[in-house]
Scaffold this active site. Structure first.
Site, PDB file in Angstrom:
ATOM      1  N   ARG A 194       1.554 -51.162  -6.336  1.00  0.00           N
ATOM      2  CA  ARG A 194       1.343 -52.267  -5.934  1.00  0.00           C
ATOM      3  C   ARG A 194       1.894 -53.294  -6.912  1.00  0.00           C
ATOM      4  NH1 ARG A 194      -2.750 -48.562  -5.128  1.00  0.00           N
ATOM      5  NH2 ARG A 194      -4.572 -48.934  -4.138  1.00  0.00           N
ATOM      6  N   GLY A 232       1.592 -42.050   1.132  1.00  0.00           N
ATOM      7  CA  GLY A 232       0.738 -42.538   2.065  1.00  0.00           C
ATOM      8  C   GLY A 232       0.331 -43.837   1.310  1.00  0.00           C
ATOM      9  N   ARG A 285       0.113 -37.778   8.610  1.00  0.00           N
ATOM     10  CA  ARG A 285      -0.938 -38.087   8.099  1.00  0.00           C
ATOM     11  C   ARG A 285      -1.716 -39.335   8.887  1.00  0.00           C
ATOM     12  NH1 ARG A 285      -0.222 -38.751   1.709  1.00  0.00           N
ATOM     13  NH2 ARG A 285      -2.459 -38.874   2.020  1.00  0.00           N
ATOM     14  N   SER A 334     -11.787 -45.172   0.710  1.00  0.00           N
ATOM     15  CA  SER A 334     -10.219 -45.134   0.517  1.00  0.00           C
ATOM     16  C   SER A 334      -9.799 -46.358  -0.007  1.00  0.00           C
ATOM     17  CB  SER A 334      -9.876 -44.733   1.961  1.00  0.00           C
ATOM     18  OG  SER A 334      -8.315 -44.824   1.877  1.00  0.00           O
ATOM     19  N   GLN A 375      -6.775 -46.995  -0.164  1.00  0.00           N
ATOM     20  CA  GLN A 375      -5.415 -47.259   0.495  1.00  0.00           C
ATOM     21  C   GLN A 375      -6.126 -48.132   1.615  1.00  0.00           C
ATOM     22  OE1 GLN A 375      -3.366 -43.735   1.293  1.00  0.00           O
ATOM     23  NE2 GLN A 375      -2.941 -43.449  -0.715  1.00  0.00           N
ATOM     24  N   ASP A 393      -7.438 -36.785  -6.547  1.00  0.00           N
ATOM     25  CA  ASP A 393      -6.247 -36.503  -6.632  1.00  0.00           C
ATOM     26  C   ASP A 393      -6.124 -35.235  -7.394  1.00  0.00           C
ATOM     27  OD1 ASP A 393      -5.019 -38.164  -4.732  1.00  0.00           O
ATOM     28  OD2 ASP A 393      -4.448 -39.799  -6.213  1.00  0.00           O
ATOM     29  N   ARG A 401       1.381 -32.203  -6.142  1.00  0.00           N
ATOM     30  CA  ARG A 401       0.216 -31.849  -7.167  1.00  0.00           C
ATOM     31  C   ARG A 401      -0.287 -30.354  -6.886  1.00  0.00           C
ATOM     32  NH1 ARG A 401      -0.638 -36.627  -8.730  1.00  0.00           N
ATOM     33  NH2 ARG A 401      -0.720 -38.524  -7.378  1.00  0.00           N
TER      34      ARG A 401
HETATM   35  C1  S3P Z   1      -4.375 -43.946  -3.695  1.00  0.00           C
HETATM   36  C2  S3P Z   1      -5.623 -43.793  -3.183  1.00  0.00           C
HETATM   37  C3  S3P Z   1      -6.140 -42.344  -2.941  1.00  0.00           C
HETATM   38  C4  S3P Z   1      -5.018 -41.434  -3.581  1.00  0.00           C
HETATM   39  C5  S3P Z   1      -3.673 -41.574  -3.352  1.00  0.00           C
HETATM   40  C6  S3P Z   1      -3.383 -43.081  -4.256  1.00  0.00           C
HETATM   41  C7  S3P Z   1      -4.181 -45.485  -4.046  1.00  0.00           C
HETATM   42  O1  S3P Z   1      -6.057 -42.128  -1.678  1.00  0.00           O
HETATM   43  O2  S3P Z   1      -5.384 -40.223  -2.819  1.00  0.00           O
HETATM   44  O3  S3P Z   1      -3.093 -40.692  -4.173  1.00  0.00           O
HETATM   45  O4  S3P Z   1      -3.039 -45.795  -4.786  1.00  0.00           O
HETATM   46  O5  S3P Z   1      -4.524 -46.524  -3.344  1.00  0.00           O
HETATM   47  P1  S3P Z   1      -7.201 -42.817  -0.491  1.00  0.00           P
HETATM   48  O6  S3P Z   1      -7.434 -44.312  -0.717  1.00  0.00           O
HETATM   49  O7  S3P Z   1      -6.666 -42.465   0.923  1.00  0.00           O
HETATM   50  O8  S3P Z   1      -8.375 -41.725  -0.976  1.00  0.00           O
END
Ligand code: S3P
Length: 434
Positions: free
Chosen positions: A28, A96, A124, A169, A171, A317, A389
């Site tokens: 970020r 991701g 994914r 989520s 993300q 995680d 992990r």
């Molecule tokens: C993350 C959010 C999580 C986490 C990933 C990092 C992030 O995923 O599993 O390792 O940086 O926003 P999700 O938001 O898809 O659960």
């Protein structure tokens, strides 16, 4: 040829260690600094493959990023509308977070982009970000099944959205918020369970008007970001392997310095404490708006528990490490409400169950978790499924197994934790490349 490790009992974990910078915050920091006005200095940046891939993508999009020293970046922001098209596809590697957040950010640009990833990322699910972004007016094509590569078409007029996330989520939330910067009107995101709020906090630090509370975020498009400096804390998720190992290895007394303690990340500590762990916090302080602490972990006898579902998003995680703790505890641990584990870098329920069973563990998969009855682990071959992990969690298992554990396919550890083997050895792990 893939990298394999050999893990076997070392010595009790002692001393003080510092794990690398937070992956979520490092991604970020690069993204927001890149579209801010002015130059931002990032210290404690994670030199992992995932976060370096994100930095390389912004360089391709025309952002100058200097590296004055290891774990430091100076990002010369180009402003909200200053990114330039890349002639080449943008490679997110294994990340991701990189791909999903970038999809939101690129959806509002006046040029097309293509996002690609490695074999794991290419499997994914991306519909979870495409659907809300399409509702904002974005035009994004995925491969069959809603997976990468993603083709993002130029779009100058996104519309704000009031979006209720179907899954917890960070993300997806962040992708919608980043698109919201470019949208007309007020974007609102509602969460079924609060998730990590780094995007919200960092937008505020870069001067964007934003209102947020656990589970609800509001921001309007059309403002600007002002450069700021960011000190990235040590990654709780990287600390997790050492926390679990120090709990399990008799005689351990280990201090992890400067660990980020965002409450949406630290569910593992709550759960380990319920199991009987001895974890204390010293020297808690604020660093760039985030709480950081020195964690002291002493070995303790762990007992199996029913993991409260309310903790699941706060430790999403950390389940591979918790599976190992459960396999070495007394009694049965039940995990449920964690179906998201099936769509991480690997299907973490299936891969962990397979690997731990190969070491003699009693573990039963369920659709959204597992039932693990603790006991002893023996040596053997355990496949990480190419998941960083899982490889590191199996290295912890190897410290407590009666024989040597060979862990296969460990290359991806470099995505999040460069130098893991060396740091683990310095703390007391018996671990080396095969
Ligand atoms: C993350 C959010 C999580 C986490 C990933 C990092 C992030 O995923 O599993 O390792 O940086 O926003 P999700 O938001 O898809 O659960």
């Amino acid at each position: 040829m893939s990298l394999d490790w050999l893990a076997a009992a070392g010595r009790p974990l002692t001393g003080e260690i510092v794990v690398p910078g937070d992956k979520s915050i490092s991604h970020r920091a690069i993204m927001l600094a890149a579209i801010a006005e002015g130059s931002s200095r990032i210290t404690g940046f994670l030199e992992g493959e995932d976060t370096r891939a994100t930095a390389a993508i912004f360089q391709r999009l025309g952002v100058r990023i200097d590296q004055p020293s290891e774990s430091e970046r100076v990002v010369h922001g180009v402003g909200l509308h200053g990114l330039q098209a890349s002639a080449e596809p943008l490679d997110c590697g294994n990340a991701g977070t990189g791909m999903r957040l970038l999809t939101g950010l690129l959806a509002g640009q006046d040029f097309d982009s293509v996002l690609v990833g490695d074999a794991s990322l290419s499997k994914r699910p991306m519909r979870r970000v495409i659907e809300p972004l399409a509702a904002m007016g974005a035009r994004i094509e995925a491969a069959e099944g809603g997976v990468p590569p993603l083709r993002i078409h130029s779009n100058k007029v996104l519309q704000a959205i009031d979006y209720k996330l179907p899954v917890a989520s960070a993300q997806v939330k962040s992708a919608v918020l980043l698109a919201g910067l470019y949208a007309q009107g007020e974007t609102v995101v509602r969460e079924p369970h609060p998730t990590r709020d780094y995007t919200e906090r960092m937008l505020a630090a870069f001067g964007w008007p934003i209102v947020f509370e656990p589970g609800l975020v509001r921001l309007s498009g059309g403002h600007g970001l002002k450069a700021t400096d960011i000190q990235v804390p040590a990654d709780f998720s990287s600390a997790a392997f050492f926390i679990v190992a120090a709990c399990l290895i008799p005689g351990s007394d280990l201090v992890l310095k400067g660990v980020g303690m965002n409450p949406r990340r630290t569910g593992l500590i709550e759960v380990l404490r319920l199991m009987g762990a001895d974890i204390s916090q010293e020297n808690t302080r604020l660093q760039s708006g985030e709480s950081v602490t020195d964690l002291r972990v002493r070995s303790a006898k762990l007992l199996g528990i029913v993991v409260p579902e309310s903790h699941v998003p706060d430790m999403i995680d950390e389940f591979p490490a918790l599976f190992v703790a459960a396999a070495l505890s007394e009694g049965t641990t039940r995990i449920s409400g964690a179906a998201e584990l099936r769509v991480k870098e690997s299907d973490r329920i299936a891969v962990m169950a397979h690997a731990l069973r190969a070491l003699g563990a009693n573990i039963q998969e369920t659709p959204d978790g597992a039932i693990i009855t603790g006991g002893r682990l023996r040596g053997g071959d355990a496949d990480s499924g190419g998941d960083h992990r899982i490889a590191m969690s199996l290295a912890v298992a190897g410290q407590c197994a009666s024989g040597q554990v060979k862990i296969t396919d460990c290359d991806n550890v470099a995505t999040s934790f460069p130098g893991f083997v060396e740091l683990a050895r310095s703390a007391g792990f018996g671990l080396r490349a095969a």
